[in-house]
Scaffold this active site. Structure first.
Site, PDB file in Angstrom:
ATOM      1  CG  HIS A 137      -2.100  -0.932   1.039  1.00  0.00           C
ATOM      2  ND1 HIS A 137      -3.065  -1.117   2.000  1.00  0.00           N
ATOM      3  CD2 HIS A 137      -2.464  -1.728   0.013  1.00  0.00           C
ATOM      4  CE1 HIS A 137      -3.961  -1.988   1.577  1.00  0.00           C
ATOM      5  NE2 HIS A 137      -3.616  -2.377   0.368  1.00  0.00           N
ATOM      6  CG  HIS A 229       2.478  -2.886   6.451  1.00  0.00           C
ATOM      7  ND1 HIS A 229       2.881  -4.131   6.029  1.00  0.00           N
ATOM      8  CD2 HIS A 229       1.431  -2.540   5.654  1.00  0.00           C
ATOM      9  CE1 HIS A 229       2.108  -4.532   5.024  1.00  0.00           C
ATOM     10  NE2 HIS A 229       1.213  -3.596   4.786  1.00  0.00           N
TER      11      HIS A 229
END
Length: 266
Positions: A137, A229
């Site tokens: 992303h 993340h």
């Protein structure tokens, strides 16, 4: 506002992303930002926009590149084809790196339950695959935002066309050099004026839609940095996005043997 948008180039945007994204990633690691609608990976924007970021980017830039190309290179179809080669390069960059990210996660990981040696079998069985998961992303949002920003620079060139006869002279000269086509600039100006009157309002709407998507990617980049993340996964993804933008638009596209920069004759 218009003068700011003209002067705020992709280089400025890249610098802004470098600083802002690094600070947001560090802030996200502190876990001091409370959970919100955007911390849920199943939120509307994540499911229907971010997961399809490159598809949306293509949907808004391809029509813009076609229309701006038809205006800028009306007499020279091969230059329109050349512009679309940048989309081909963008698709290859997207596909290559997403494939590499998946491969790295596959070879560096293992399943939370023994008996599964492949990620897809592990996840399909409802378990967790723990590998080095570079943030796709981060890569997609940043690369897509920079891609759109670069391509939209052609809009300002189109806006200045009616008062830039020297630009037409250079196009005619370059087209003759590249393709052996000789279209007098004064005749091209007449047809260009008519085409501008028909297409410029539509081009404006197309640019506005593309700009909206770019801003949306930057907005969603904030939540990726804060909630998802680990910092190293996000920074690696962001670095690869910035590196690919720099190699293509700042190095390769400025050379003669390239798809060229948006709205410019290299």
């Amino acid at each position: 506002m218009t003068s700011f948008l003209r002067s705020f180039g992709a280089g400025h945007l890249a610098l802004f992303i470098c600083i802002a994204y690094s600070l947001l990633c560090i802030l996200g690691d502190q876990k001091i930002i409370p959970e919100s609608y955007f911390s849920d990976k199943n939120n509307f924007f994540n499911q229907y926009f971010v997961k399809w970021a490159w598809g949306w980017t293509m949907c808004v830039t391809a029509p813009f590149i076609l229309m701006s190309g038809c205006i800028l290179w009306k007499e020279y179809p091969l230059l329109i084809v050349r512009d679309f080669l940048r989309i081909v390069v963008g698709i290859l960059v997207w596909f290559l790196w997403v494939s590499i990210f998946n491969y790295i996660e596959e070879i560096t990981g293992n399943c939370s339950t023994s008996g599964y040696s492949k990620k897809w079998t592990c996840v399909k069985a409802g378990h967790v695959w723990d590998g080095y998961d570079i943030s796709g992303h981060s890569f997609l949002l940043i690369y897509s935002a920079l891609f759109i920003h670069e391509e939209l620079q052609a809009y300002w060139i189109v806006c200045d066309l009616s008062n830039n006869s020297s630009w037409l002279q250079s196009v005619s000269s370059k087209a003759k050099q590249l393709f052996g086509i000789n279209n007098p600039a004064n005749e091209t100006m007449k047809s260009l004026t008519n085409l501008l009157a028909r297409l410029q309002p539509v081009l404006f709407v197309s640019a506005l839609v593309a700009l909206f998507i770019e801003v949306l990617w930057l907005f969603m980049m904030v939540w990726t940095a804060l909630y998802f993340h680990t910092t190293d996964h996000k920074i690696v993804g962001a670095f690869i996005a910035l590196l690919n933008w720099f190699v293509t638009y700042r190095l390769w596209y400025q050379s003669p043997l390239s798809p060229g920069l948006p709205g410019r004759l290299t």
